[in-house]
Write a protein that holds these residues in place. Structure first.
Motif, PDB file in Angstrom:
ATOM      1  N   THR A 390      12.334   1.233  -5.080  1.00 27.96           N
ATOM      2  CA  THR A 390      12.732   1.754  -3.435  1.00 27.96           C
ATOM      3  C   THR A 390      11.342   2.352  -3.349  1.00 27.96           C
ATOM      4  O   THR A 390      11.186   2.651  -3.791  1.00 27.96           O
ATOM      5  N   LEU A 391      11.589   2.383  -1.592  1.00 27.95           N
ATOM      6  CA  LEU A 391      10.882   3.510  -0.993  1.00 27.95           C
ATOM      7  C   LEU A 391      11.364   3.269  -0.138  1.00 27.95           C
ATOM      8  O   LEU A 391      12.011   2.687   0.496  1.00 27.95           O
ATOM      9  N   ASP A 392      11.475   5.440   0.269  1.00 23.14           N
ATOM     10  CA  ASP A 392      12.056   6.208   0.872  1.00 23.14           C
ATOM     11  C   ASP A 392      11.227   6.216   1.940  1.00 23.14           C
ATOM     12  O   ASP A 392      10.410   7.307   1.563  1.00 23.14           O
ATOM     13  N   VAL A 393      11.620   5.941   3.330  1.00 25.99           N
ATOM     14  CA  VAL A 393      10.356   6.776   4.469  1.00 25.99           C
ATOM     15  C   VAL A 393      11.559   7.480   5.499  1.00 25.99           C
ATOM     16  O   VAL A 393      10.727   7.176   6.806  1.00 25.99           O
ATOM     17  N   ARG A 394      12.681   8.169   5.107  1.00 20.70           N
ATOM     18  CA  ARG A 394      13.608   8.414   6.255  1.00 20.70           C
ATOM     19  C   ARG A 394      12.710  10.309   6.238  1.00 20.70           C
ATOM     20  O   ARG A 394      13.489  10.106   7.338  1.00 20.70           O
ATOM     21  N   ASN A 395      11.893  10.382   4.687  1.00 16.23           N
ATOM     22  CA  ASN A 395      11.620  11.617   5.200  1.00 16.23           C
ATOM     23  C   ASN A 395      10.074  12.062   6.104  1.00 16.23           C
ATOM     24  O   ASN A 395       9.616  10.250   6.223  1.00 16.23           O
ATOM     25  N   ASP A 396       9.271  12.932   6.095  1.00 19.02           N
ATOM     26  CA  ASP A 396       8.730  13.081   6.642  1.00 19.02           C
ATOM     27  C   ASP A 396       6.939  12.485   5.687  1.00 19.02           C
ATOM     28  O   ASP A 396       6.097  11.983   6.573  1.00 19.02           O
ATOM     29  N   THR A 397       7.132  12.367   4.129  1.00 17.66           N
ATOM     30  CA  THR A 397       6.022  11.733   3.188  1.00 17.66           C
ATOM     31  C   THR A 397       6.801  10.405   2.678  1.00 17.66           C
ATOM     32  O   THR A 397       7.910  10.641   2.066  1.00 17.66           O
ATOM     33  N   ALA A 398       6.743   9.440   2.416  1.00  9.85           N
ATOM     34  CA  ALA A 398       6.939   8.228   1.996  1.00  9.85           C
ATOM     35  C   ALA A 398       7.287   8.602   0.534  1.00  9.85           C
ATOM     36  O   ALA A 398       6.413   9.376   0.225  1.00  9.85           O
ATOM     37  N   SER A 399       7.827   8.105  -0.084  1.00  9.71           N
ATOM     38  CA  SER A 399       7.788   8.205  -1.292  1.00  9.71           C
ATOM     39  C   SER A 399       8.348   6.285  -2.070  1.00  9.71           C
ATOM     40  O   SER A 399       9.637   6.265  -1.357  1.00  9.71           O
ATOM     41  N   ALA A 400       7.408   6.253  -2.846  1.00 11.19           N
ATOM     42  CA  ALA A 400       8.102   4.999  -3.346  1.00 11.19           C
ATOM     43  C   ALA A 400       8.152   4.899  -5.217  1.00 11.19           C
ATOM     44  O   ALA A 400       7.641   6.071  -5.930  1.00 11.19           O
ATOM     45  N   GLU A 401       9.505   4.755  -5.823  1.00  9.49           N
ATOM     46  CA  GLU A 401       9.785   4.532  -7.126  1.00  9.49           C
ATOM     47  C   GLU A 401       9.968   2.842  -7.151  1.00  9.49           C
ATOM     48  O   GLU A 401      10.344   2.236  -7.074  1.00  9.49           O
ATOM     49  N   PHE A 402       9.308   2.646  -8.602  1.00  9.02           N
ATOM     50  CA  PHE A 402       9.344   0.933  -8.670  1.00  9.02           C
ATOM     51  C   PHE A 402       8.696   0.790 -10.666  1.00  9.02           C
ATOM     52  O   PHE A 402       8.331   2.312 -11.384  1.00  9.02           O
ATOM     53  N   GLN A 403      10.037   0.028 -11.117  1.00  9.57           N
ATOM     54  CA  GLN A 403      10.649  -0.152 -12.759  1.00  9.57           C
ATOM     55  C   GLN A 403       9.772  -1.422 -12.980  1.00  9.57           C
ATOM     56  O   GLN A 403      10.445  -2.419 -13.189  1.00  9.57           O
ATOM     57  N   PRO A 404       7.929  -2.066 -13.203  1.00 18.07           N
ATOM     58  CA  PRO A 404       8.353  -2.910 -14.350  1.00 18.07           C
ATOM     59  C   PRO A 404       8.027  -3.278 -15.702  1.00 18.07           C
ATOM     60  O   PRO A 404       7.764  -2.387 -15.874  1.00 18.07           O
ATOM     61  N   ARG A 405       8.105  -4.193 -15.711  1.00 17.64           N
ATOM     62  CA  ARG A 405       9.246  -5.016 -16.251  1.00 17.64           C
ATOM     63  C   ARG A 405       7.738  -5.963 -16.997  1.00 17.64           C
ATOM     64  O   ARG A 405       7.665  -6.721 -16.280  1.00 17.64           O
ATOM     65  N   LEU A 406       7.366  -6.326 -17.567  1.00 16.20           N
ATOM     66  CA  LEU A 406       6.146  -7.541 -17.839  1.00 16.20           C
ATOM     67  C   LEU A 406       6.061  -8.557 -19.364  1.00 16.20           C
ATOM     68  O   LEU A 406       6.698  -6.689 -20.670  1.00 16.20           O
ATOM     69  N   ASP A 407       6.833  -9.335 -19.300  1.00 16.01           N
ATOM     70  CA  ASP A 407       7.240  -9.629 -20.360  1.00 16.01           C
ATOM     71  C   ASP A 407       5.747 -10.714 -20.964  1.00 16.01           C
ATOM     72  O   ASP A 407       5.994 -12.129 -19.952  1.00 16.01           O
ATOM     73  N   LYS A 408       4.663 -10.607 -21.753  1.00 20.39           N
ATOM     74  CA  LYS A 408       3.717 -11.853 -22.722  1.00 20.39           C
ATOM     75  C   LYS A 408       3.377 -11.785 -21.137  1.00 20.39           C
ATOM     76  O   LYS A 408       3.080 -13.403 -21.174  1.00 20.39           O
ATOM     77  N   VAL A 409       2.773 -10.935 -20.631  1.00 18.29           N
ATOM     78  CA  VAL A 409       1.985 -11.706 -18.955  1.00 18.29           C
ATOM     79  C   VAL A 409       0.640 -11.769 -19.521  1.00 18.29           C
ATOM     80  O   VAL A 409      -0.156 -10.298 -20.125  1.00 18.29           O
ATOM     81  N   GLU A 410      -0.437 -12.549 -19.129  1.00 18.47           N
ATOM     82  CA  GLU A 410      -1.996 -12.003 -19.533  1.00 18.47           C
ATOM     83  C   GLU A 410      -2.377 -11.257 -18.960  1.00 18.47           C
ATOM     84  O   GLU A 410      -2.527 -10.550 -17.611  1.00 18.47           O
ATOM     85  N   ILE A 411      -3.284  -9.926 -19.813  1.00 22.77           N
ATOM     86  CA  ILE A 411      -3.504  -8.956 -18.713  1.00 22.77           C
ATOM     87  C   ILE A 411      -5.125  -9.099 -18.208  1.00 22.77           C
ATOM     88  O   ILE A 411      -5.398  -8.122 -17.278  1.00 22.77           O
TER      89      ILE A 411
END
Length: 616
Positions: A390-411
């Motif tokens: 999610t990305l919340d910009v309804r307030n004066d400071t933006a707030s982003a929260e992400f839940q990455p899920r990677l499976d057998k990805v080349e680092i």
């Protein structure tokens, strides 16, 4: 032949005489009031003509006017104004008191689609039936009025919706021809310049205005554009496409159907629509066969030590858009507050930062500043990744929260894409939760926080071979020999760790790694901004020793402390092999003395050795 020439001359003389008589006998200003009344009766718009009307007979019989304007009912500013107007009229209908306008040409026109030019409807005014809003038959006044063609040259279009910034389209050239059923063919070209960007646009279309103003349909058969300027690729974006645009007046909805668009080497199909309310409501359903973001976004600057950007001989200067002074105090992504959007995207292939993705799918919703990305997933090589958040910009400071899920990805591909000079490869599996205030690579490096659990399969870290470091140190301090190993990398079959990110500091806890050659545990920190490391490992080398001995068996079971620290590109290390070997020798000596003392415990010497061992 002489008769033919004579006949042609007679016709020419008659034509010239007729035109001359028309110019002398018919005053074009007689049509002024009639045209004003007809425009008002048919549309409610107020037509104003400045200066006298005059004839123009070559190459087309025309009526010329000075400055003109067309104003919607109740509007404070004219919708259309032009320096001059030319009406190309048919000759024969004039003799029977019919004004048939074949073409209207506006020169130097200014067309304003702004709130000030919109029609203002009286709340008490009756609403005309749909079938009466666009009359085809003239009133019974002895005159008829019809327009077949419209031409606009060297003109300007100003567009503004509600409180949005104005968009100005310059160098407009428009040619439109309409039949009796209000179906028109249209040719258009223009240029938009805004925020140091230039958009050149041209199109040809068929327009159906039979149900105007309730509905207007345009089948755009060919559209070409070129976009150049700031925050764009060096060569800009060139494209073409076809689509159907439908405007519905009652709902203020613009629908774009049958989209088939190409931009550089990317292709797009699907449909989109927007309802122009106080806060527009967008709906997108788009499919990309190929989406190459590297050719649609500005080139990324090179990465230097400490995360600073440098300019090399091969890199290009990226021209940035200017910062508008009125937006200096606005939070990041403030534009998301002004609309709602329901977005569904799919792509067969996507290329971004040198990474190739396939089978990409995304579903997101923006509600006046709250952007919810319920799905953002795709395949990356043999692996799969998902990035909801999610990305919340309804307030004066933006707030982003992400839940990455990677499976057998080349680092290694990810590290290279984001300019991390860490020579590490392997299949990464990760589950984490991260948060920050700005979504970009540099902000993630410096300002984000979060935790994750990672697993690496078949990893290889270049630069340091842990097995080789330990065995060489042992060889220098003892008589133990090891097999020759020329590999300069540390290989692990599996590696796990818990990560904690806090404003550029990445903590690695509970590190565990195993392979057929070695086993390790450890902990440490990485500074993502300064690009430094401070890690501590306990390494057991399981194989690679020559021969069999008690010391080798001891080394296989004993963790050797190893500290790796310094710049990522010039790592240092320290080993504590001498202390381990010294302690091992001490323990071995104590064991043997204790064994001898046990065998000679009845002798005085044995008793003395036993007392000495107890003190040690």
């Amino acid at each position: 032949m002489r008769r033919v020439l004579t006949t042609l001359m007679i016709l020419l003389v008659v034509l010239v005489a007729g035109l001359s008589a028309l110019v002398l006998l018919v005053n074009p200003n007689d049509f002024r009031a009639y045209m004003v009344r007809q425009v008002d009766a048919r549309s409610g718009y107020q037509l104003k003509l400045d200066g006298p009307l005059r004839w123009h007979v070559w190459p087309q019989l025309s009526i010329l006017s000075g400055r003109m304007s067309l104003t919607a009912p109740g509007a404070s500013q004219p919708l259309v104004s032009a320096d001059n107007m030319r009406l190309d009229v048919a000759l024969i209908p004039l003799f029977s008191h019919q004004l048939q306008v074949d073409q209207v040409m506006l020169k130097g026109a200014v067309i304003q689609l702004t709130p000030q030019t919109e029609a203002v409807r009286n709340a008490d005014a009756p609403v005309a039936p749909r079938e009466n809003t666009l009359p085809d038959e003239p009133s019974d006044t002895g005159w008829s009025f019809d327009i077949g063609k419209l031409k606009v040259a060297d003109s300007v279009l100003v567009f503004q919706h509600e409180s949005d910034e104005q968009v100005t389209v310059r160098n407009i050239n428009l040619s439109m021809e309409q039949d009796a059923n209000h179906v028109a063919t249209l040719e258009f070209s223009g240029r938009v310049n805004r925020d140091q960007r230039d958009l050149n646009l041209s199109m040809s279309a068929n327009v159906n205005a039979s149900d105007y103003p309730h509905q207007l349909t345009a089948d755009i058969q060919q559209m070409n554009w070129q976009l150049t300027g700031a925050d764009l690729p060096t060569k800009g974006i060139t494209g073409q496409g076809t689509l159907q645009a439908v405007w519905r007046e009652e709902t203020k909805q613009l629908a774009l159907n049958n989209l088939n668009v190409q931009a550089n080497d990317s292709t797009l199909k699907g449909q989109a629509s927007v309802i122009l309310a106080e806060k527009p409501k967008w709906v997108f359903d788009l499919q990309f066969d190929k989406l190459n973001l590297e050719n649609l976004l500005p080139p990324q600057p090179d990465s230097a030590t400490n995360g600073d950007a440098v300019q090399t001989g091969q890199s290009q200067v990226v021209k940035s858009r200017p910062v508008i002074s009125s937006n200096l105090d606005q939070p990041n992504y403030n534009g998301l507050r002004g609309f709602t959007a329901d977005i569904l995207l799919k792509a067969n292939s996507v290329r971004w930062r040198g990474i190739d993705f396939t089978d990409v799918s995304s579903q997101m919703f923006n509600h006046n500043g709250l952007l919810v990305i319920s799905e953002l997933s795709g395949k990356m090589g043999e692996g799969h990744m998902s990035l909801p958040g999610t990305l919340d910009v309804r307030n004066d400071t933006a707030s982003a929260e992400f839940q990455p899920r990677l499976d057998k990805v080349e680092i290694g591909t990810i590290l290279k894409a984001f300019n991390y000079p860490i020579a590490l490869t392997g299949q990464l599996t990760m589950a984490g939760d991260f948060s920050g205030t700005k979504i970009d690579a540099d902000a993630f490096r410096r300002e984000w926080q979060g935790q994750a659990h990672v697993e690496l399969k078949d990893s290889r870290m270049e630069g340091l071979n842990f097995q080789q470091l330990v065995q060489q140190a042992v060889e220098r301090s003892s008589n133990v020999k090891a097999n020759e190993n020329y590999d300069s990398a540390t290989r692990l079959d599996s590696f796990t760790s818990d990560l904690t990110l806090n404003n550029g500091k990445l903590s690695l806890d509970a590190m565990q790694g195993t392979s057929s050659l070695l086993s390790l545990t450890g902990a440490g920190t990485l500074d993502l901004v300064k690009e430094t490391a401070d890690t501590r490992f306990n390494v057991r080398v399981l194989s690679g020793w020559e021969g069999e001995s008690e010391l080798i068996d001891f080394l296989k079971e004993t963790p050797i402390p190893l500290n790796v620290y310094g710049k990522w590109q010039a790592l240092n290390y320290s080993l504590q092999v001498d202390q381990i070997l010294r302690k091992h020798l001490q323990d071995e000596a104590k064991r043997r003395l204790n064994s001898w003392a046990e065998r000679n415990k009845d002798s005085q010497t044995g008793k003395d050795v036993k007392k000495l061992l107890d003190k040690l």
